[in-house]
Scaffold this active site. Sequence first.
Site, short mmCIF file in Angstrom:
data_model
loop_
_atom_site.label_atom_id
_atom_site.label_comp_id
_atom_site.label_asym_id
_atom_site.label_seq_id
_atom_site.Cartn_x
_atom_site.Cartn_y
_atom_site.Cartn_z
N THR A 38 0.82 -1.21 0.00
CA THR A 38 0.00 0.00 0.00
C THR A 38 0.85 1.26 0.00
O THR A 38 1.97 1.27 0.54
CB THR A 38 -0.91 0.02 1.24
OG1 THR A 38 -1.59 1.28 1.35
CG2 THR A 38 -0.10 -0.16 2.52
N TYR B 298 -2.09 0.29 10.02
CA TYR B 298 -2.32 -0.39 8.74
C TYR B 298 -1.08 -0.28 7.87
O TYR B 298 -0.55 -1.28 7.37
CB TYR B 298 -3.53 0.22 8.03
CG TYR B 298 -3.63 -0.19 6.58
CD1 TYR B 298 -3.87 -1.52 6.22
CD2 TYR B 298 -3.47 0.75 5.56
CE1 TYR B 298 -3.94 -1.90 4.89
CE2 TYR B 298 -3.56 0.38 4.23
CZ TYR B 298 -3.78 -0.95 3.90
OH TYR B 298 -3.85 -1.32 2.58
#
Length: 330
Positions: free
Chosen positions: A117, A142
């Site tokens: 990501t 995250y």
Amino acid sequence: MTVLVTGGGGYIGSHMVWALIDAGEDVAVIDRLSTGFRWAIAPEAKFYQGDIADEALLERIFTENAVDAIIHFAGSIIVPESVSDPLSYYENNTAKSRSLIAAAVRHKVPRFVFSSTAAVYGTPESAEPVNETAGLHPESPYGSSKLMTEIMLRDTAAAHDFTYTALRYFNVAGADPRGRTGQSTVGATHLIKVAGEAALGKRSHISVFGTDYPTPDGTCVRDYIHVTDLANAHLKALERMRAGGGSLVANCGYGRGFSVLEVLDTVRKVHGKDFEIRYGDRRPGDAVMIVANPALAKQELGWKPEHDDLEFIVRTALDWEAHLAKRNDR
């Protein structure tokens, strides 16, 4: 040979399974179906329901299939949730990825494609499109959980006969243009998904979190990539590694950003109707602005995006929302 897709019943994973089937690959899928759907998986794929940390199930999968590559999507993806419950993200995204990587090494699976990501970058120091050599400063658990997995892959590749590609996604949106799958998770937080639900009356409104960012209109800016182009980047990564290419970390985005308000204006334009917008405070963990420099993926993978058009991305997302509405009415 078989490609094992983890999280193949989820949003991006289900598109990947269809792309592999379209390319003539044999596919096995493992998914516990906590947020994914069995019906979203191409029927030609061999399905195993369960968790990627289940060693007995992984043993069965690798015994029953001649797996030569793993494409790993399984994990948790909601940034604010990771801030409030960090340990679950380190468990689900990092610890379980470690179990999967260990199983790959144990069974001599030589190739691994990882769903990383852009959150590993945090907010870049400049407004220029970010490249892979930029500083890594995740602003949420995250992002940190994904970065930890990248580090494990790097170190595993240094120690074993193991090659990986980590693709750092920017904001993935849209749906299969052929209408076979799309973003179907109830309560999803993706902006275009939520806006589509508001446009079709599935939600009473959409919330905008923060209007005081240092951007042209005060809202966060992101690089939106169509999910079909992203799936194709994975195919290219697999092709490159099978041809002898080494390990690689590459951005997947289009290289231009749109603010939250620009996206909502595009949804209104494509849909043709208005919907309520409510404005609130900033959310923890949200980066201000991040746009990809995708030059490395284009150069190394031979990746040529076909859907670099925000209106097309929105249109396919809205078409999928309409399909879901009909499906749920049956």
